[in-house]
Structure formats: C-alpha cells, structure tokens
Scaffold this motif. Structure first.
Motif, PDB file in Angstrom:
ATOM      1  N   LEU A 365       0.864  -1.191   0.000  1.00  0.00           N
ATOM      2  CA  LEU A 365       0.000   0.000   0.000  1.00  0.00           C
ATOM      3  C   LEU A 365       0.898   1.237   0.000  1.00  0.00           C
ATOM      4  O   LEU A 365       1.383   1.661   1.057  1.00  0.00           O
ATOM      5  N   PRO A 366       1.139   1.822  -1.179  1.00  0.00           N
ATOM      6  CA  PRO A 366       2.176   2.849  -1.312  1.00  0.00           C
ATOM      7  C   PRO A 366       1.871   4.176  -0.642  1.00  0.00           C
ATOM      8  O   PRO A 366       2.765   5.000  -0.494  1.00  0.00           O
ATOM      9  N   HIS A 367       0.625   4.389  -0.242  1.00  0.00           N
ATOM     10  CA  HIS A 367       0.279   5.679   0.351  1.00  0.00           C
ATOM     11  C   HIS A 367       0.169   5.631   1.879  1.00  0.00           C
ATOM     12  O   HIS A 367      -0.174   6.634   2.502  1.00  0.00           O
ATOM     13  N   ASP A 368       0.463   4.470   2.479  1.00  0.00           N
ATOM     14  CA  ASP A 368       0.482   4.376   3.942  1.00  0.00           C
ATOM     15  C   ASP A 368       1.666   5.154   4.508  1.00  0.00           C
ATOM     16  O   ASP A 368       2.759   5.154   3.925  1.00  0.00           O
ATOM     17  N   ILE A 369       1.460   5.780   5.672  1.00  0.00           N
ATOM     18  CA  ILE A 369       2.545   6.508   6.326  1.00  0.00           C
ATOM     19  C   ILE A 369       3.635   5.546   6.771  1.00  0.00           C
ATOM     20  O   ILE A 369       4.835   5.790   6.571  1.00  0.00           O
ATOM     21  N   ARG A 370       3.245   4.443   7.397  1.00  0.00           N
ATOM     22  CA  ARG A 370       4.174   3.397   7.824  1.00  0.00           C
ATOM     23  C   ARG A 370       3.723   2.085   7.196  1.00  0.00           C
ATOM     24  O   ARG A 370       3.017   1.305   7.819  1.00  0.00           O
ATOM     25  N   PRO A 373       6.107  -3.871   5.358  1.00  0.00           N
ATOM     26  CA  PRO A 373       7.403  -3.964   4.669  1.00  0.00           C
ATOM     27  C   PRO A 373       7.343  -4.651   3.314  1.00  0.00           C
ATOM     28  O   PRO A 373       8.280  -4.541   2.519  1.00  0.00           O
ATOM     29  N   ARG A 374       6.252  -5.325   3.009  1.00  0.00           N
ATOM     30  CA  ARG A 374       6.131  -5.990   1.704  1.00  0.00           C
ATOM     31  C   ARG A 374       6.185  -4.990   0.553  1.00  0.00           C
ATOM     32  O   ARG A 374       6.548  -5.356  -0.570  1.00  0.00           O
ATOM     33  N   LEU A 375       5.805  -3.729   0.808  1.00  0.00           N
ATOM     34  CA  LEU A 375       5.854  -2.713  -0.249  1.00  0.00           C
ATOM     35  C   LEU A 375       7.267  -2.537  -0.782  1.00  0.00           C
ATOM     36  O   LEU A 375       7.470  -2.346  -1.979  1.00  0.00           O
ATOM     37  N   TRP A 376       8.265  -2.623   0.104  1.00  0.00           N
ATOM     38  CA  TRP A 376       9.657  -2.365  -0.260  1.00  0.00           C
ATOM     39  C   TRP A 376      10.508  -3.627  -0.347  1.00  0.00           C
ATOM     40  O   TRP A 376      11.615  -3.577  -0.889  1.00  0.00           O
ATOM     41  N   GLY A 377      10.026  -4.756   0.182  1.00  0.00           N
ATOM     42  CA  GLY A 377      10.933  -5.888   0.322  1.00  0.00           C
ATOM     43  C   GLY A 377      10.540  -7.208  -0.298  1.00  0.00           C
ATOM     44  O   GLY A 377      11.326  -8.163  -0.256  1.00  0.00           O
TER      45      GLY A 377
END
Length: 490
Positions: A365-370, A373-377
């Motif tokens: 979810l690219p618009h979450d503040i935090r 980690p699956r978004l980046w990893g």
C-alpha cells in the motif's frame, strides 16, 4: 567490424525466467529489445556492463499491487529498487475508475485515493493519464468491482438490481475496450460483501469477449475459505474467464495449517479450469483498520490514521491502553485508518510460496505513512531469504515465479523471459547479497543486492536512485497475448 548495441552486459549469470538452469554469457540490447545472448565477442555496446559475479533476469512482474495512483504520482522507487519492471494494478475490487459523476471515496478505495479528485470518470481517462505522464514501470490495470458498485448504486449495503448489474456490465465492457485487463473483486470488504455471486457473474459477462482475467480477494480467508474458493471457481466458470486467487492465505490461529487442505483443491481445479494464485512472503496482512477485527486479533499495528497520523507505527493495544478505552473504541477514534494484522502462520506462508502455481505479488500500500514492509521488500525477500537462505526452492525457480509464470498467466507478450526479441525489461542483481531490509519497525528501506534495473531498454534504477527517464508503458488488453494456463501446469 563489430556489431553495435546500446547496451552489452558481459559475463553474467543469465537466468531466463523459465526455471531452466542459469547459463554464463553476455546479453545485448538495442532500443527496447534484447537482440543477442551468449558469447558476444563480435558485439560492442555504447555502454558495457561488467556483470561478473552478478545475475541478469527478466524484470520482475508484481502481479498484485495497489499502485494505481502511485504510478502517476511517484517515481516508483519502492518497486524499481526491488527489480520490479511491471505492475498489475486495480486489485481487490478497487480501481481509480470508472466513476462518472461526483462520488465520495469509501473504504477500501481510500487505500489508493485520497478524494474525488483522484478518481476518473472513465477507465479510458485513467489509461490516457498514464500515457501522458509516462509511468516509471509497465502497468497492466484491472477494473475494480467495488468501484463499479460505487459508480452505479445509491447504497452499497445490498445486492445490485438487474438494472444496476447491467450498468456495471456496460462500464466494465467500456473499460475492457479501453485496455483494462480484467475484473477484480474484494468481496471480503463491506462495500462489496453484500454483492451476491449472481451479481458478480452478471457483471463479469464481458470478460470472455475480451480475454479478461477475474482476480479476487475472496469473501473469506478464515473459517469459510473453502466456500469462498468454490465461489471464485464458480464465477470463473460462469464468466468463462481465468481465475486469480489474490494473496492466498489462511488467517486466525484455529485455521493454521489449512493450506494443506486448500492447495490440493486449487491444484485439482487448475486441471479443470484456468486457475492460479499469488502470494506475498510475509505472515502478516495489511488493509483498512476494522472494528470487527480489533477484538479477535491480538497484534494489530497502525499504518496510517487520518485522525491521528502521529500514531502510525504503534500497536493498537498500546494506543487503547493510553486512551483508556477498548480496542473497538480506539479504532473508532482513529478512523479512517489502516493497519497490519499479524494473523498468519509461517508454515502456511512457506507452503503457499512453494506451491508450483504461485506467483509473487507484493500487495503493498504505497500511500500508507508506515507501510507493511512488503511494499519495499517482497521480491528480494523471496530471492534472498526464502530461496537462498531457507532453501525453499532454487534461485531459478524463484525468478520463474516473478517472471515467465506471471507473463504467461496475464498474457504479457514479449515480457518475463530473457530471449532474443523480448523486451529489455531487466534486473541485474547479486545472488549472494540480495535481501530485503524493510521490516515492521523500519519499513521504508532499500533492499540489498539490486544493482541495476532496465525498463524497455532504459535505465530505470541505478542501485541507489531511479533513472532520469520514465520508460514504462501501459499494457492494454488488446496488446496482450492469449492467457497461457497450460505451461507450468500443476
């Protein structure tokens, strides 16, 4: 006289994406295509890359994303830095269009849209905006059933009427004609949970005429998962379309181990109809924050909150204690909000990852503040942790799950393989060091070992930053190949 290329990559471990053993050799690129592979002593590149000790693979295909707005609004560092060159957006029933007229954004659409201004009246308008902006990665986009409901219904807490189904069907046909690759549902979520199976079948009717996919976040991934799976298979049969089960998992401790039950059923159905699935390599999920799960899930971490953005990254139990209220009341005070739910078993995750039909999708979810980690990893985690360190499967098989398999399933013509004539979507990485660094405490971190990424022959990632030129393309339905569900059969 040497033959000229724009790029020649020398002395690389070439992993072609099919699962075949890697070979040592060179690779030449002219324009947006691979033009030669092997021992290329008679070739010279305007740019020569020494890849000794490195692997070259087809660019990774993230088959389950919520990058609908991110491909317009960001440089896609989160994905390019993992080696992802193509994303499938519009999953879980939510897409940015078509929404004719002014409509308020409702959860879970708020995961990808902040407000009305992010929505598009037609799907053609959305794809045209992508063309005009030029996405950093290639984009294949699904149309969301929840979005269609929002566009046509006055209330979302009931099944659609025959007339409303007809209007949704018309809008879907228009979207497919414009280039949508299929229909997604999020029947778990309240805006679509009231939809009947008959409603989805009625809406999905145009899929067969346009060679479209049916991708589903099923109605249940816990106690009633078998019923939900059978519903998905029924919709696929009735609409004569391939089924993609999104982020396959079983949740809640009493269901741990049930992938021993679900995976054989999927394998059996895949011999009868086109069926596949995707999976992310983590034992926690992430979506909107829901009161109905607040009491039943022990560990819930807040990823964003419009009411209290300062609480992103905190555990819901701690927040409730500090507020002196129940978890359910704390959820109400944080709304609208998102969360990570720690509800899965690692053995189940590994079992799904190892299943031969499983493709890799981040579901980030690219618009979450935090964010989770699956978004980046996701992709380096599969390559480094699960393939190299755990030994769940070999490196070539890991790459297959990310390249040739999804390219075949989604009909991504000319992508997903290293071959002469294929598009030069490429990732150069170090098999010895590739690994995810993002974790729940610090989720926005670049992965290790991804050296360079090319999208359509252009440098898209340099190992530390995006390339200067956006080179992605919109992969419209009519430009794709027929879906291949015979190769890589169970």
């Amino acid at each position: 006289m040497k033959r000229r290329a724009d790029i020649v990559i020398r002395d690389a471990m070439l992993i072609d994406g099919t699962g075949s053993d890697a070979t040592r050799g060179d690779l030449a690129v002219v324009g947006d295509r691979i033009v030669a592979m092997g021992e290329l002593k008679d070739w010279a590149g305007a740019r020569e890359i020494d890849a000794e000790g490195l692997a070259v693979a087809p660019g990774f295909v993230d088959v389950h994303t919520h990058d609908d707005r991110a491909v317009l609004a960001t440089d896609m560092t989160a994905k390019l830095s993992q080696g992802v060159t193509t994303v499938v957006s519009g999953n879980c029933g939510i897409s940015l269009g078509p929404v004719p007229g002014l409509r308020d954004v409702v959860p879970p659409l708020d995961l990808i849209a902040e407000g009305r201004g992010d929505l598009f009246a037609t799907f053609a308008d959305y794809l045209a905006a992508l063309d005009a902006r030029v996405p950093p990665v290639n984009v294949a986009a699904l149309t969301g059933h929840t979005t269609l409901r929002l566009a046509t219904m006055d209330r979302l807490d009931r099944a659609a009427t025959a007339a409303e189904c007809g209007e949704m069907r018309r809008l879907l046909a228009e979207a497919l004609e414009a280039g949508s690759i299929g229909l997604s549902t999020g029947l778990y979520y309240q805006p679509a949970n009231a939809a009947s199976t008959a409603e989805v079948i009625a809406v999905a009717e145009p899929l067969a005429r346009y060679n479209g996919i049916y991708a589903t976040h099923m109605r249940d991934e816990a106690d009633l998962i078998r019923d939900a799976m059978e519903e998905a298979f029924e919709i696929g049969r009735a609409s004569d379309s391939p089924v993609v089960i999104s982020h396959h998992k079983v949740t809640d401790p009493k269901n741990y181990g049930r992938t021993r039950e679900t995976l054989p059923v999927i394998a059996e159905r895949a011999r009868e109809q086109p069926v596949t699935l995707d999976v992310y390599p983590y034992a926690a999920s992430s979506t909107v924050l829901e009161a109905r799960r607040a009491a039943s899930v022990d560990r819930i971490m807040i990823t964003w909150s419009k009411a209290r953005p300062d609480l992103a990254g905190r555990m819901l139990a701690d927040i409730a204690d500090e507020m002196g209220v129940s978890r359910e009341d704390a959820v109400a005070r944080l709304q609208p909000a998102g969360a990570v739910y720690f509800t899965m078993d690692e053995d189940d995750v590994q079992r799904v990852l190892k299943f031969p039909l499983s493709m890799i999708g981040s579901d980030g979810l690219p618009h979450d503040i935090r964010p989770h980690p699956r978004l980046w990893g996701t992709f380096p985690r599969v390559l480094g942790h699960y393939a190299r360190d755990v030994g769940l499967f070999g490196l070539e098989e890991a790459v297959r799950r990310m390249t040739a398999l999804p390219a075949a399933r989604f009909g991504l013509k000319g992508r997903g393989r290293l071959a002469e004539g294929a598009f030069a979507d490429l990732v150069v990485f170090d098999p010895a060091t590739v690994l995810d660094r993002a974790d729940y405490a610090d989720p926005v971190q670049l992965s290790a070992g991804i050296k360079e990424v090319f999208v359509n022959g252009r440098t898209a990632w340099t190992g530390a930053a995006p390339g200067e030129e956006r080179a992605g393309r919109v992969l419209r339905n009519h430009d794709l190949a027929p879906k291949d569900f015979e190769s890589f059969a169970a």
